[in-house]
Design a protein around this motif. Structure first.
Motif, PDB file in Angstrom:
ATOM      1  N   GLN A   1     -29.110 -19.034 -11.894  1.00 41.20           N
ATOM      2  CA  GLN A   1     -27.641 -18.781 -10.675  1.00 41.20           C
ATOM      3  C   GLN A   1     -26.456 -19.415 -10.143  1.00 41.20           C
ATOM      4  O   GLN A   1     -27.212 -21.141  -9.948  1.00 41.20           O
ATOM      5  CB  GLN A   1     -28.909 -17.490 -10.090  1.00 41.20           C
ATOM      6  CG  GLN A   1     -29.362 -16.098 -10.735  1.00 41.20           C
ATOM      7  CD  GLN A   1     -28.091 -15.079 -10.293  1.00 41.20           C
ATOM      8  OE1 GLN A   1     -27.435 -15.582 -11.600  1.00 41.20           O
ATOM      9  NE2 GLN A   1     -28.140 -14.416  -9.894  1.00 41.20           N
ATOM     10  N   PRO A   2     -25.623 -18.991 -10.676  1.00 42.48           N
ATOM     11  CA  PRO A   2     -24.510 -20.293  -9.671  1.00 42.48           C
ATOM     12  C   PRO A   2     -24.696 -20.987  -8.435  1.00 42.48           C
ATOM     13  O   PRO A   2     -24.824 -19.500  -7.408  1.00 42.48           O
ATOM     14  CB  PRO A   2     -23.062 -19.646 -10.223  1.00 42.48           C
ATOM     15  CG  PRO A   2     -23.304 -18.520 -10.348  1.00 42.48           C
ATOM     16  CD  PRO A   2     -24.614 -17.967 -10.823  1.00 42.48           C
TER      17      PRO A   2
ATOM     18  N   GLN B   1     -15.239 -22.202  -8.911  1.00 45.11           N
ATOM     19  CA  GLN B   1     -14.651 -21.613 -10.059  1.00 45.11           C
ATOM     20  C   GLN B   1     -14.001 -20.524  -7.905  1.00 45.11           C
ATOM     21  O   GLN B   1     -15.369 -20.204  -7.322  1.00 45.11           O
ATOM     22  CB  GLN B   1     -14.928 -20.597 -10.617  1.00 45.11           C
ATOM     23  CG  GLN B   1     -15.489 -21.463 -11.770  1.00 45.11           C
ATOM     24  CD  GLN B   1     -15.980 -20.955 -12.882  1.00 45.11           C
ATOM     25  OE1 GLN B   1     -15.955 -19.414 -12.550  1.00 45.11           O
ATOM     26  NE2 GLN B   1     -16.288 -21.095 -13.762  1.00 45.11           N
TER      27      GLN B   1
ATOM     28  N   ASN C   1     -20.024 -10.703 -13.387  1.00 40.50           N
ATOM     29  CA  ASN C   1     -20.633 -12.573 -13.935  1.00 40.50           C
ATOM     30  C   ASN C   1     -19.818 -13.450 -13.739  1.00 40.50           C
ATOM     31  O   ASN C   1     -18.647 -13.311 -13.339  1.00 40.50           O
ATOM     32  CB  ASN C   1     -21.297 -11.886 -15.039  1.00 40.50           C
ATOM     33  CG  ASN C   1     -20.314 -11.677 -16.212  1.00 40.50           C
ATOM     34  OD1 ASN C   1     -19.144 -12.729 -15.944  1.00 40.50           O
ATOM     35  ND2 ASN C   1     -20.284 -10.737 -16.816  1.00 40.50           N
ATOM     36  N   ASP C   2     -20.362 -14.425 -14.179  1.00 47.57           N
ATOM     37  CA  ASP C   2     -19.805 -16.149 -13.995  1.00 47.57           C
ATOM     38  C   ASP C   2     -18.318 -15.728 -14.607  1.00 47.57           C
ATOM     39  O   ASP C   2     -17.723 -17.169 -14.484  1.00 47.57           O
ATOM     40  CB  ASP C   2     -20.849 -16.838 -14.452  1.00 47.57           C
ATOM     41  CG  ASP C   2     -22.046 -17.101 -13.931  1.00 47.57           C
ATOM     42  OD1 ASP C   2     -22.707 -18.134 -14.481  1.00 47.57           O
ATOM     43  OD2 ASP C   2     -22.635 -16.305 -13.062  1.00 47.57           O
ATOM     44  N   LYS C   3     -18.599 -15.097 -15.707  1.00 46.63           N
ATOM     45  CA  LYS C   3     -17.558 -15.390 -16.154  1.00 46.63           C
ATOM     46  C   LYS C   3     -15.946 -13.945 -16.280  1.00 46.63           C
ATOM     47  O   LYS C   3     -14.865 -14.550 -16.988  1.00 46.63           O
ATOM     48  CB  LYS C   3     -17.766 -15.268 -18.629  1.00 46.63           C
ATOM     49  CG  LYS C   3     -18.556 -16.101 -18.961  1.00 46.63           C
ATOM     50  CD  LYS C   3     -18.545 -15.593 -20.117  1.00 46.63           C
ATOM     51  CE  LYS C   3     -20.042 -17.284 -20.597  1.00 46.63           C
ATOM     52  NZ  LYS C   3     -19.796 -17.114 -21.625  1.00 46.63           N
TER      53      LYS C   3
ATOM     54  N   ARG D   1     -17.998 -20.781  -6.356  1.00 46.30           N
ATOM     55  CA  ARG D   1     -19.626 -20.379  -7.291  1.00 46.30           C
ATOM     56  C   ARG D   1     -18.885 -21.603  -7.975  1.00 46.30           C
ATOM     57  O   ARG D   1     -18.537 -22.061  -8.557  1.00 46.30           O
ATOM     58  CB  ARG D   1     -19.528 -19.647  -7.456  1.00 46.30           C
ATOM     59  CG  ARG D   1     -18.375 -18.183  -8.725  1.00 46.30           C
ATOM     60  CD  ARG D   1     -19.219 -17.672  -8.965  1.00 46.30           C
ATOM     61  NE  ARG D   1     -18.289 -16.272  -9.150  1.00 46.30           N
ATOM     62  CZ  ARG D   1     -19.035 -15.173  -9.703  1.00 46.30           C
ATOM     63  NH1 ARG D   1     -20.018 -14.356  -9.110  1.00 46.30           N
ATOM     64  NH2 ARG D   1     -17.963 -14.309 -10.465  1.00 46.30           N
TER      65      ARG D   1
ATOM     66  N   PRO E   1     -20.856 -22.558 -11.354  1.00 47.24           N
ATOM     67  CA  PRO E   1     -21.646 -21.854 -12.697  1.00 47.24           C
ATOM     68  C   PRO E   1     -22.725 -23.344 -13.290  1.00 47.24           C
ATOM     69  O   PRO E   1     -21.577 -24.730 -13.251  1.00 47.24           O
ATOM     70  CB  PRO E   1     -20.974 -21.308 -13.760  1.00 47.24           C
ATOM     71  CG  PRO E   1     -20.114 -20.655 -12.840  1.00 47.24           C
ATOM     72  CD  PRO E   1     -19.456 -21.790 -11.957  1.00 47.24           C
ATOM     73  N   THR E   2     -23.500 -23.717 -13.519  1.00 47.27           N
ATOM     74  CA  THR E   2     -24.462 -24.520 -15.071  1.00 47.27           C
ATOM     75  C   THR E   2     -23.225 -24.934 -15.625  1.00 47.27           C
ATOM     76  O   THR E   2     -22.496 -24.246 -16.691  1.00 47.27           O
ATOM     77  CB  THR E   2     -25.673 -24.144 -15.705  1.00 47.27           C
ATOM     78  OG1 THR E   2     -25.913 -23.165 -14.585  1.00 47.27           O
ATOM     79  CG2 THR E   2     -26.232 -25.410 -15.876  1.00 47.27           C
TER      80      THR E   2
END
Length: 594
Positions: free
Chosen positions: A558-559, A579, A330-332, A571, A573-574
């Motif tokens: 979604q990023p 990153q 995921n994004d994190k 990518r 992310p919002t």
């Protein structure tokens, strides 16, 4: 003209500021026009009228006060809207009006960047000179007041005033012969429409009932019976305290069956999703007498979405071993690339440009030399099958583009062989690709990239000519019979005419694209562009150097994912910054399914 910031009424204290036009797009700014003063000079009348056009008072009453009685009656501000880069300027031009009456002539000029037609459809144009004469004369004799007696119909606005007064909304119709919807972007008034006196919700529903725009009409259908409109006298639709929106329709819709009615309600629900300030939990369609036709709850419209897989779609790329890999993170979290099952992931079949089907069971890829196209499962191991297509191009850049899947299961790509260039489509369930006609033709341009929308009715093409690459949107038309279909791409329109060179593009929602390119004299940037070519000040994304490719999901949460030769695969992310997820030299060609 009075400008009031952040307030819909006159403030209790503070200065009143007279301005020529709003300096920036701000939906919270209200412009209140000022009527012509007695004894105003001709130039003041021209300036006052141009300022009054930027307001939204009822029926443009104040703007009409600057016109002669006859012109006030005949002027049609709703006919079209011309958008200039900045507010128009005027210069004195000695002339007579059309009837030969003496007066004073002025030339209204600027740089046109777009036009909105009477269907509220926006069409971007490459920046070009706009020049139109305006004539003023004294009304009621030599000592009468100066008034405008000759000018074009429609509005002429600078970009900032246009963005302040108007907002984009997607209307939704069903793809011809299918139960999936297609977005049809138009512009409505931010607040009250000066002519119809309708609020944004009512404007959006009325625009939907008026039918699709001329450009999209050949490939979509409305489930509303022909002639359906709001019930007589309805000028406002409001959500009640239970978040239910009741929509009274005229007699044309009175006999719609339950299944048809639910699709009608779904079209409205999809359309109102763009009005983020409005929360609609349920839509109730009504007959003219107020009786209920049907109801549809929020979320039930999703069964008609063109891309059912967008919410949980993974991000794929080609790793340094030319294997198809997936980012399972995921994004994190730190991304952990894993090769997919099957020959594209094991290294048996080294791959270049890729596309993963929207169900994520199959992938298509061109070979590393761009000569061959393969279609293989990515959920299980298996032997390599024969390529589905082979290009005869002599050089790598004269062979195949990366492929693209639509929501119908069709696979699209282009062969750039100089001896026989072609746009091709491999229909779902068939082995052999078929050539797709492009009308009226590419006029010597070559296809650099192919990205088809999930709905299968629109296609984005990067076309290279004269050392520059430009972005076009085409309409996918299907004729013939079910056993012998004829598919063509028609209606090509420039989607980013303000950009002199576009390097990469991806669909990023129902009517939105993310592009990498540069404007004339500008630097390369990543930005969002609507399919009609419209943009906003907030559409420019954080800078990223040396971007080669970019990918977005139809799920706008979604990023973004991009490949930069200086930063690797990154990518966005919002609400965050870019990153890194795969280091430089460790991967290329990031994609979402599609």
């Amino acid at each position: 003209m009075v400008l009031i910031t952040g307030c819909a009424s006159m403030p209790d204290s503070g200065d009143v500021q007279v301005v020529k036009a709003s300096p920036r797009a701000d939906a919270q700014v209200r412009v209140h026009p000022v009527a012509p003063r007695k004894g105003a000079e001709a130039q003041d009348i021209i300036d006052g009228f141009l300022e009054a056009m930027t307001s939204d008072d009822a029926d443009f009453a104040t703007a009409r006060a600057y016109l002669s009685p006859e012109k006030s009656r005949t002027w049609q501000p709703q006919k079209s809207t011309t958008v200039l880069a900045v507010a128009p300027t005027t210069s004195f031009q000695p002339q007579a009006n059309a009837s030969g009456q003496l007066g004073k002539g002025y030339l209204m000029s600027g740089t046109q960047i777009a036009k909105i037609d009477d269907q509220q459809a926006y069409q971007a144009v490459a920046p070009e000179d706009y020049r139109f004469p305006i004539h003023v004369s004294r009304q009621g004799g030599a000592d009468g007041e100066w008034r405008i007696d000759s000018l074009p119909d429609g509005l002429v606005l600078g970009q900032s005033d246009f963005q302040r007064n108007y907002r984009p909304v997607n209307k939704y119709y069903f793809a011809s012969g299918r139960n999936t919807v297609v977005a049809d972007p138009v512009f409505i008034q931010q607040r009250m429409d000066p002519v119809t006196k309708m609020d944004p919700v009512t404007q959006s529903v009325k625009a939907l009932l008026d039918g699709p725009t001329n450009w999209l009409k050949p490939v979509v259908e409305s489930r509303f019976p022909s002639g359906t409109a709001l019930a007589k006298g309805v000028t406002s639709l409001t959500v009640d305290d239970r978040d239910v929106l009741k929509v009274p329709l005229n007699e044309k819709a009175a006999n719609a069956g339950h299944a048809q009615c639910r699709k009608m309600a779904a079209q409205i629900m999809f359309t109102l999703k763009d009005l983020s300030a409005v929360r609609v939990a349920q839509i109730e369609l009504q007959r003219p007498d107020g009786s209920q036709l049907c109801m549809l709850a929020d979320g039930q419209e999703k069964e008609y979405a063109s891309d059912q897989s967008a919410a949980g779609a993974k991000q794929y790329f080609v790793n340094e071993k030319n294997q198809l890999a997936v980012l399972n993170a995921n994004d994190k979290e730190t991304a952990v690339p894993e090769p997919v099952p099957g020959p594209m992931g094991t290294g048996q079949l080294p791959v270049g440009g890729i596309a993963v089907a929207r169900d994520e069971r199959t992938a298509a890829a061109v070979s590393t030399d761009s000569a061959k196209l393969y279609v293989e499962p990515v959920t299980m191991s298996g032997d390599i099958v024969q390529p589905v297509y082979i290009s005869r191009g002599k050089l790598q850049h004269d062979r195949l583009t990366a492929p693209s899947w639509d929501g119908r299961g069709d696979l699209w790509f282009a062969d750039r062989d100089l001896a026989g260039p072609a746009l091709l489509r491999r229909p779902a369930g068939q082995e052999l690709p078929q050539k797709v006609t492009i009308a009226p033709g590419l006029d010597g341009a070559r296809i650099h990239s192919v990205k088809v929308a999930a709905d299968g009715t629109r296609i984005a093409l990067l076309l290279a000519k004269g050392g520059k690459t430009t972005l076009y949107i085409g309409r996918v038309e299907r004729t013939g019979t079910q056993s012998d279909p004829v598919v063509s791409v028609d209606g090509l329109l420039p989607a980013a005419p303000q950009m002199v060179d576009v390097k990469a593009v991806s669909w990023a929602g129902p009517s939105r694209l993310v592009v990498v390119g540069r404007e004339s004299g500008g630097v390369e940037q990543v930005r969002y562009i609507q399919t009609d070519g419209s943009t906003s000040a907030s559409s420019v994304l954080p800078g990223l150097n040396q971007v080669v490719s970019i990918a977005a999901s139809n799920n706008e949460g979604q990023p973004l994912v991009a490949h930069s030769t200086t930063d690797g695969i990154v990518r966005l992310p919002t609400g965050a910054t870019w990153q890194m997820v795969v280091g430089v030299g460790k991967g290329t060609s990031p994609v979402y399914p599609g």
